[in-house]
Design a protein around this motif. Structure first.
Motif, PDB file in Angstrom:
ATOM      1  N   CYS A 189      22.471  75.634 -51.500  1.00  0.00           N
ATOM      2  CA  CYS A 189      22.334  74.448 -52.354  1.00  0.00           C
ATOM      3  C   CYS A 189      21.928  73.193 -51.592  1.00  0.00           C
ATOM      4  N   SER A 192      18.296  73.093 -51.527  1.00  0.00           N
ATOM      5  CA  SER A 192      17.674  73.263 -52.846  1.00  0.00           C
ATOM      6  C   SER A 192      17.000  71.969 -53.292  1.00  0.00           C
ATOM      7  N   SER A 193      15.986  72.104 -54.134  1.00  0.00           N
ATOM      8  CA  SER A 193      15.322  70.913 -54.689  1.00  0.00           C
ATOM      9  C   SER A 193      16.196  70.235 -55.727  1.00  0.00           C
ATOM     10  N   SER A 194      17.179  70.979 -56.262  1.00  0.00           N
ATOM     11  CA  SER A 194      18.114  70.405 -57.240  1.00  0.00           C
ATOM     12  C   SER A 194      19.539  70.804 -56.860  1.00  0.00           C
ATOM     13  N   THR A 196      22.518  69.493 -57.282  1.00  0.00           N
ATOM     14  CA  THR A 196      23.576  69.371 -58.299  1.00  0.00           C
ATOM     15  C   THR A 196      23.597  70.591 -59.213  1.00  0.00           C
ATOM     16  N   HIS A 197      22.416  70.973 -59.711  1.00  0.00           N
ATOM     17  CA  HIS A 197      22.315  72.143 -60.588  1.00  0.00           C
ATOM     18  C   HIS A 197      22.717  73.410 -59.840  1.00  0.00           C
ATOM     19  N   CYS A 198      22.291  73.509 -58.590  1.00  0.00           N
ATOM     20  CA  CYS A 198      22.596  74.675 -57.762  1.00  0.00           C
ATOM     21  C   CYS A 198      24.106  74.825 -57.551  1.00  0.00           C
TER      22      CYS A 198
END
Length: 467
Positions: A189, A192-194, A196-198
């Motif tokens: 995470c 990751s590009s996102s 929070t979502h991860c």
């Protein structure tokens, strides 16, 4: 890294007590070769953080560095056969130095009075008592990623140390799975590009494993402190307080099943033992008690059995039903073949009538009943001995039980500030001669006891001392 491989490594020291030093070397080197240096190092951090749960990160790091270095040096092809023995002897000498960098332990001096293999085995058997309460607090996602990016290896080492020492009583396969998935989540995470979502997705996926770690640490802490019979009694009285309308015969099989889960899985080498057995136990509890109590029915409606079990563990006692006074067992019953059974049934009845009596108090009563029978039933006149003890129990123990039940009842029913205010007023009335400072000290003692030991997951050893 698979848990079964890890478990073989940690069996080496125990098996060595029977098979000698050459076996230790062969076993450790086999594991080092199978796992590779990094996985071997990870396991060494977890194993020693569990074992020396009061050790500092620096102390554990010193120990891990030396153990891994020993394996790395002596487990290579062509290494001198005496290399491992000489290196482990040097480690034991280092452990016995006044300025040893390894985790301090009160039993070290006794071990260091021995020599050779006897000293090494003695040192290897030392371990710290478990942490009363888990101390690991998970940082925010942002803080996790900052620490990870700054130094991924340092981050992983510190996490393994903090988590394993906090949950040192969780079965090793559970701990390995939980730490592995956590570090995988962070490493995935944080790039990751996102993020929070991860993190949200990964945390949901590992929720069951997180609950299993927390729950099994509690279960096995109690099993370590109590042993199988007393764990069965503890679970029995806990259920009696949550479902006081159920009979002894209804609840005993569930209590014995819970104790069996602890006995089979707390030290098990099987990767899924605790998870599988705990889910089977939860199904039995839900089947037996959902129809008796709406709160159990609510806890048991979820599809995730691990969450259902956690809900049941956290359930507070039910109000005491109106029941006649529990009849005490006769002297003849106490000293008969089934004396322990009669004593346990009586304590069960006490728990039903005193729903807020904390586990630590009931556990003390369990110990006391065994001691009482041991002291009196072997005398020439058991009845005279027991009658004398009963007078003291009526004068001292029963009033204490009422106070403990009342204290924990108020703690659960009142907001904290109101609870503290009422308790201060009660103490002032009960101790009119006490100075303000003495009253404040008494107040803080009672508040500390209530906030720690009136809870369903109260730490057994700490609360035994507080009682």
């Amino acid at each position: 890294m698979r848990a079964p491989l890890a478990l073989l490594l940690l069996l080496a020291a125990a098996d060595a007590m029977h098979r000698g030093k050459a076996y230790v070397r062969d076993k450790v080197c086999k594991e080092y070769g199978m796992l590779g240096k990094e996985n071997f190092r990870t396991l060494t951090i977890i194993a020693n953080s569990r074992k020396y749960s009061n050790g500092t990160f620096e102390e554990i790091s010193h120990l891990v560095r030396d153990i891994v270095s020993l394996a790395e040096t002596c487990c290579t092809d062509g290494a001198d056969p005496s290399c491992y023995d000489a290196g482990s002897t040097a480690l034991s000498v280092k452990s016995c130095r006044a300025d040893s960098p390894f985790p301090a332990h009160p039993g070290t001096a006794e071990c260091c009075a021995h020599q050779g293999l006897e000293r090494k085995l003695c040192l290897a058997a030392l371990r710290h008592p478990p942490q009363p309460l888990p101390r690991y607090l998970q940082p925010s996602d942002k803080e996790l990623c900052q620490a990870f990016r700054q130094d991924p290896r340092e981050f992983a080492d510190r996490f393994l140390y903090e988590y394993a020492s906090s949950y040192s009583q969780a079965p090793l396969p559970v701990l390995l799975g939980s730490t592995r998935t956590f570090l995988s989540m962070v490493s995935t995470c944080c790039i990751s590009s996102s993020p929070t979502h991860c993190f949200l997705k990964e945390k949901l996926e590992r929720k069951t494993l997180s609950l299993l770690t927390l729950t099994s640490n509690r279960i096995c802490s109690r099993f370590s402190a109590y042993g199988k019979d007393k764990v069965s009694f503890s679970y029995l009285t806990s259920l009696a307080q949550k479902v006081p309308t159920a009979s002894y015969e209804d609840l005993l099989p569930l209590a014995e099943d819970a104790a069996e889960v602890s006995s089979q899985c707390c030290d098990s080498m099987a990767e899924d033992c605790m998870h599988k057995k705990l889910l089977e136990h939860t199904t039995k509890v839900c089947t037996a008690l959902s129809g008796r109590d709406g709160r159990f029915a609510d806890c048991c409606t979820g599809k995730n059995l691990m969450e259902n079990h956690f809900c049941i563990l956290a359930m507070l006692p039910a109000p005491a039903p109106k029941l006649p006074d529990a009849s005490e067992p006769t002297n003849k019953e106490l000293c008969g073949k089934e004396g322990a059974l009669h004593a346990t049934k009586y304590l069960f009845e006490l728990a039903r009538r005193h729903p807020f009596l904390p586990d630590a108090v009931l556990a003390k009563l369990y110990d006391f009943s065994g001691k009482l029978r041991g002291e009196c039933c072997s005398t020439k006149d058991p009845s005279a001995c027991l009658d004398g003890k009963r007078k003291r129990i009526e004068a001292e123990v029963f009033p204490f039980l009422e106070k403990a039940n009342q204290l924990c009842g108020q703690y659960h029913k009142l907001p904290f500030l109101e609870f503290k205010k009422r308790l201060r007023e009660t103490l002032a009335q009960a101790e009119p001669e006490a100075s303000p400072a003495q009253l404040e000290q008494l107040l803080e003692q009672r508040v500390s006891f209530a906030s720690t030991c009136c809870l369903p997951d109260a730490p057994p050893l700490l609360c035994a001392a507080k009682v």
